[in-house]
Design an enzyme around this catalytic site. Structure first.
Site, PDB file in Angstrom:
ATOM      1  N   LYS A 165      12.950 -15.836  -8.881  1.00 44.95           N
ATOM      2  CA  LYS A 165      12.472 -14.697  -9.654  1.00 44.95           C
ATOM      3  C   LYS A 165      11.630 -15.186 -10.824  1.00 44.95           C
ATOM      4  CE  LYS A 165      13.856 -10.650 -12.204  1.00 44.95           C
ATOM      5  NZ  LYS A 165      14.917  -9.982 -12.929  1.00 44.95           N
ATOM      6  N   PHE A 173      -7.760   3.389  11.715  1.00 45.78           N
ATOM      7  CA  PHE A 173      -7.783   4.423  10.676  1.00 45.78           C
ATOM      8  C   PHE A 173      -8.617   3.916   9.516  1.00 45.78           C
ATOM      9  CE2 PHE A 173      -4.811   7.956  11.402  1.00 45.78           C
ATOM     10  CZ  PHE A 173      -4.379   7.602  12.665  1.00 45.78           C
ATOM     11  N   ASN A 176       0.856  -1.180   0.000  1.00 47.40           N
ATOM     12  CA  ASN A 176       0.000   0.000   0.000  1.00 47.40           C
ATOM     13  C   ASN A 176       0.896   1.235   0.000  1.00 47.40           C
ATOM     14  OD1 ASN A 176      -2.110  -1.722   0.308  1.00 47.40           O
ATOM     15  ND2 ASN A 176      -2.883  -0.807   2.181  1.00 47.40           N
ATOM     16  N   ILE A 225      -5.589  -7.281  11.496  1.00 44.86           N
ATOM     17  CA  ILE A 225      -4.953  -7.138  12.816  1.00 44.86           C
ATOM     18  C   ILE A 225      -5.842  -6.308  13.746  1.00 44.86           C
ATOM     19  CG2 ILE A 225      -2.841  -6.417  14.003  1.00 44.86           C
ATOM     20  CD1 ILE A 225      -1.506  -6.539  11.137  1.00 44.86           C
TER      21      ILE A 225
END
Ligand code: CTP
Length: 401
Positions: A286, A322, A208, A305
């Site tokens: 990769k 939040f 994020n 959480i």
């Protein structure tokens, strides 16, 4: 300043013991009197003479010294101080403290005292990460022992990671913040901050957008209000505040583990921008371009959480989440508050053009059980100070609104 404060400084046996000499100088410069106690192992790293010369006081080292006992018994010695600081706190000293052993002067003082104790751990990375040390740490925190550090960095043993003792200047800052007796003195505040990174393969990740600026400002404000702060942070671009207990993580699942390990806390503030999803099975090699065919990424949901802590047996008295929204901010935030089971939500509009994501300002709406309140757009430090004031008022009024 620490004017008039007496600090009993226990110097454990680790290479970081040399920093305790600088710590003594800085504590005295801040106005504190320092009574030094040297463990047997500590005396292998610094000499009693240099310690006492800098402290301007005699060094206590032996439980069985009859002269010391006649002058000041060890029980009395453990109680004359305003604060006991253990720096460096070695793995062995922490283990003794956690077990309540009393087989030398330092451990006996620590068991006999009712004075607040602050430890500055320092040890090899593996020793720090060992489940035994982490268990001892959790026990000590549960007993009310405060911690500062350890920091991440190069170690004397050539390894890299968490284990370095916090620099003396920062230990003094932590002591000052805790002894100033602000409105959150004696409280433990847990803050999550920053983004999480979820690996796709060894070189790529999903994340994020988050600089960690708001969480960092909140942790600093809580520290200045006198709280002990556990700061669980993902890979943020702003450095963590000095004097808080920093726990660095990368993924949401690591953040969850670190948060649960930091409980109990009086207040939990969840400012992290946790990635909702991770790769169901990240590649350990990769991923290579294969002519024409695009990779298909399969996601798995990360643990929530905030929701888990809100329903946890050791739920903090006040849980603040939040909500970063791009539309219908207050409505989404109200629904989120109900869904996650937290007490308050600080909602902000992060839609394009607000400049909030990664910026220095924030404009939030505080959602409580009683309604919502728009706060004027202000610097993230101001928003943090306002939130901490509200939290202190709610805790002292015995209400979470
Ligand atoms: N949060 C968390 N763990 C998660 C996701 C979010 O602890 N896995 C916390 C955040 O730190 C924040 C709050 O939950 O305090 C809300 O985060 P947000 O990303 O806005 O909410 P989401 O759960 O993603 O809800 P939605 O997808 O509906 O926006």
């Amino acid at each position: 300043m620490l004017t008039g404060k007496r600090i009993l400084l226990i110097i454990g046996g680790g290479i970081a013991a040399y920093k305790s000499l600088d710590l003594i100088r800085r504590l005295r410069r801040a106005g504190a009197a320092v009574t030094p106690v040297l463990t047997r192992a500590g005396a292998e790293f610094v000499t009693p003479l240099s310690v006492s010369a800098l402290a301007g006081e005699k060094v206590y080292a032996d439980l069985w010294d009859l002269t010391d006992e006649a002058e000041m018994g060890h029980i009395q010695l453990s109680r004359v101080a305003d604060l006991i600081v253990v720096a460096p706190a070695t793995a062995d000293l922490m283990a003794k403290m956690a077990q309540g052993r009393a087989d030398d002067l330092a451990s006996t003082l620590l068991l006999a005292t009712d004075t607040p104790v602050l430890i500055a751990p320092a040890m090899n990375v593996r020793m720090w990460q060992h489940p035994a040390t982490q268990r001892n740490l959790a026990t000590l925190r549960g007993d009310g022992v405060r911690t500062v550090g350890p920091e991440v960095g190069d170690m004397a043993c050539g390894e890299y990671g968490p284990g370095r003792m916090t620099e003396p200047a920062d230990i003094v800052t932590a002591i000052e913040a805790q002894s100033e007796g602000g409105p959150l003195a004696g409280r433990h505040v847990l803050v999550t901050s920053g983004p999480t990174h979820e690996p796709i393969d060894p070189v790529r990740y999903i994340a994020n957008r988050s600089s960690g600026a708001q969480g960092t400002a909140i942790a600093r404000a809580a520290l200045h209000a006198g709280a002990r702060v556990s700061f669980v942070t993902g890979p943020a671009s702003v450095p963590p505040p000095e004097g808080v207990d920093v726990i660095r993580v990368e993924t949401a699942r690591q953040m969850r583990e670190a948060v649960l390990a930091a409980l109990p806390a009086d207040v939990g503030i969840f400012a992290a921008a946790v990635a909702d999803w991770r790769m169901a099975s990240p590649s350990d090699r990769k991923m290579k371009k294969t002519g024409g065919s695009l990779p298909v990424l399969e996601f798995a949901e990360n643990p929530d959480i905030l929701a888990e802590v809100s329903r946890h047996a050791q739920r903090p008295a006040l849980v603040v989440g939040f909500a970063a929204e791009t539309h219908d901010v207050a409505d989404h935030a109200r629904a989120k508050r109900e869904r996650k089971g937290c007490d308050w939500i600080l909602a902000n509009d992060v839609s394009d053009g607000t400049g909030i994501m990664g910026g220095t300002e924030n404009a939030v709406t505080l959602i409580t059980a009683d309604g919502s309140e728009d706060w004027p757009r202000a610097g993230k430090e101001t928003v943090a100070a306002r939130l901490i004031d509200r939290i202190a008022a709610a805790l002292s009024g015995g209400t979470s609104e």
